[in-house]
Design a protein around this motif. Sequence first.
Motif, PDB file in Angstrom:
ATOM      1  N   LEU A 160       0.830  -1.199   0.000  1.00 29.10           N
ATOM      2  CA  LEU A 160       0.000   0.000   0.000  1.00 29.10           C
ATOM      3  C   LEU A 160       0.867   1.252   0.000  1.00 29.10           C
ATOM      4  O   LEU A 160       0.614   2.188  -0.773  1.00 29.10           O
ATOM      5  CB  LEU A 160      -0.935   0.000   1.211  1.00 29.10           C
ATOM      6  N   VAL A 161       1.904   1.272   0.825  1.00 30.06           N
ATOM      7  CA  VAL A 161       2.814   2.422   0.876  1.00 30.06           C
ATOM      8  C   VAL A 161       3.449   2.638  -0.495  1.00 30.06           C
ATOM      9  O   VAL A 161       3.510   3.762  -0.995  1.00 30.06           O
ATOM     10  CB  VAL A 161       3.886   2.218   1.968  1.00 30.06           C
ATOM     11  N   GLU A 162       3.888   1.564  -1.109  1.00 33.47           N
ATOM     12  CA  GLU A 162       4.519   1.654  -2.424  1.00 33.47           C
ATOM     13  C   GLU A 162       3.564   2.237  -3.470  1.00 33.47           C
ATOM     14  O   GLU A 162       3.951   3.090  -4.273  1.00 33.47           O
ATOM     15  CB  GLU A 162       4.980   0.259  -2.848  1.00 33.47           C
ATOM     16  N   LYS A 163       2.316   1.798  -3.449  1.00 33.77           N
ATOM     17  CA  LYS A 163       1.329   2.299  -4.419  1.00 33.77           C
ATOM     18  C   LYS A 163       1.011   3.774  -4.184  1.00 33.77           C
ATOM     19  O   LYS A 163       0.828   4.528  -5.133  1.00 33.77           O
ATOM     20  CB  LYS A 163       0.064   1.455  -4.366  1.00 33.77           C
ATOM     21  N   TYR A 223       9.635  10.388   1.296  1.00 32.08           N
ATOM     22  CA  TYR A 223       8.189  10.322   1.522  1.00 32.08           C
ATOM     23  C   TYR A 223       7.781   8.900   1.908  1.00 32.08           C
ATOM     24  O   TYR A 223       6.955   8.708   2.803  1.00 32.08           O
ATOM     25  CB  TYR A 223       7.442  10.776   0.265  1.00 32.08           C
ATOM     26  N   GLU A 224       8.369   7.912   1.257  1.00 28.90           N
ATOM     27  CA  GLU A 224       8.058   6.516   1.575  1.00 28.90           C
ATOM     28  C   GLU A 224       8.428   6.195   3.020  1.00 28.90           C
ATOM     29  O   GLU A 224       7.662   5.550   3.739  1.00 28.90           O
ATOM     30  CB  GLU A 224       8.797   5.586   0.612  1.00 28.90           C
ATOM     31  N   THR A 225       9.570   6.661   3.452  1.00 30.80           N
ATOM     32  CA  THR A 225       9.995   6.446   4.836  1.00 30.80           C
ATOM     33  C   THR A 225       9.035   7.124   5.802  1.00 30.80           C
ATOM     34  O   THR A 225       8.664   6.550   6.834  1.00 30.80           O
ATOM     35  CB  THR A 225      11.421   6.997   5.045  1.00 30.80           C
ATOM     36  N   LYS A 226       8.620   8.324   5.450  1.00 32.94           N
ATOM     37  CA  LYS A 226       7.719   9.081   6.326  1.00 32.94           C
ATOM     38  C   LYS A 226       6.378   8.368   6.478  1.00 32.94           C
ATOM     39  O   LYS A 226       5.910   8.169   7.590  1.00 32.94           O
ATOM     40  CB  LYS A 226       7.494  10.480   5.757  1.00 32.94           C
ATOM     41  N   ILE A 227       5.751   7.978   5.375  1.00 39.83           N
ATOM     42  CA  ILE A 227       4.412   7.403   5.486  1.00 39.83           C
ATOM     43  C   ILE A 227       4.436   5.943   5.935  1.00 39.83           C
ATOM     44  O   ILE A 227       3.395   5.407   6.306  1.00 39.83           O
ATOM     45  CB  ILE A 227       3.587   7.564   4.185  1.00 39.83           C
ATOM     46  N   SER A 228       5.584   5.309   5.929  1.00 34.46           N
ATOM     47  CA  SER A 228       5.672   3.928   6.417  1.00 34.46           C
ATOM     48  C   SER A 228       5.316   3.832   7.895  1.00 34.46           C
ATOM     49  O   SER A 228       4.888   2.784   8.363  1.00 34.46           O
ATOM     50  CB  SER A 228       7.071   3.366   6.200  1.00 34.46           C
ATOM     51  N   GLY A 229       5.474   4.918   8.626  1.00 25.71           N
ATOM     52  CA  GLY A 229       5.143   4.929  10.042  1.00 25.71           C
ATOM     53  C   GLY A 229       3.688   5.263  10.335  1.00 25.71           C
ATOM     54  O   GLY A 229       3.264   5.227  11.480  1.00 25.71           O
ATOM     55  N   PHE A 230       2.924   5.579   9.301  1.00 22.49           N
ATOM     56  CA  PHE A 230       1.515   5.925   9.493  1.00 22.49           C
ATOM     57  C   PHE A 230       0.704   4.680   9.861  1.00 22.49           C
ATOM     58  O   PHE A 230       1.056   3.561   9.515  1.00 22.49           O
ATOM     59  CB  PHE A 230       0.930   6.536   8.227  1.00 22.49           C
ATOM     60  N   THR A 231      -0.431   4.910  10.515  1.00 21.01           N
ATOM     61  CA  THR A 231      -1.346   3.821  10.832  1.00 21.01           C
ATOM     62  C   THR A 231      -2.091   3.404   9.572  1.00 21.01           C
ATOM     63  O   THR A 231      -2.172   4.162   8.593  1.00 21.01           O
ATOM     64  CB  THR A 231      -2.373   4.257  11.894  1.00 21.01           C
ATOM     65  N   LEU A 232      -2.668   2.209   9.600  1.00 22.82           N
ATOM     66  CA  LEU A 232      -3.403   1.723   8.431  1.00 22.82           C
ATOM     67  C   LEU A 232      -4.592   2.611   8.068  1.00 22.82           C
ATOM     68  O   LEU A 232      -4.795   2.900   6.886  1.00 22.82           O
ATOM     69  CB  LEU A 232      -3.853   0.282   8.646  1.00 22.82           C
TER      70      LEU A 232
END
Length: 109
Positions: free
Chosen positions: A72-75, A88-97
């Motif tokens: 999902l993060v990749e998409k 940006y990928e690193t940043k949003i990887s820590g977000f909740t589902l």
Amino acid sequence: MAKKSPLQRVREEHGSKEELAEKVLGLLEKPEDEWEAEDFDHRIRTLSNRKLLRLWESHQKVQEQYGSKSDLVEKIVKARFPGGNDDYETKISGFTLPKLLDLARRFKV
């Protein structure tokens, strides 16, 4: 037919709040800033029925539509930055589902 309350849904779909909390705990990773695992467990077990249901449903939706959180993060990153963006990928990887699903809906992923 009237809409069921979160308590009714939890009891009907999962048996009890404790059983749902156990399922949700199995899905979540303890945040790095959380000092004690017991505190994290207690915090999750005392969430409201509505929040527990939201976390469970978010996980189910990610599994069905995207496969995993990393997919999902990749998409999302590809939709927002076609050339890619590691920061940006690193940043949003820590977000909740649930937050990631909101981003996916925003970027029409």
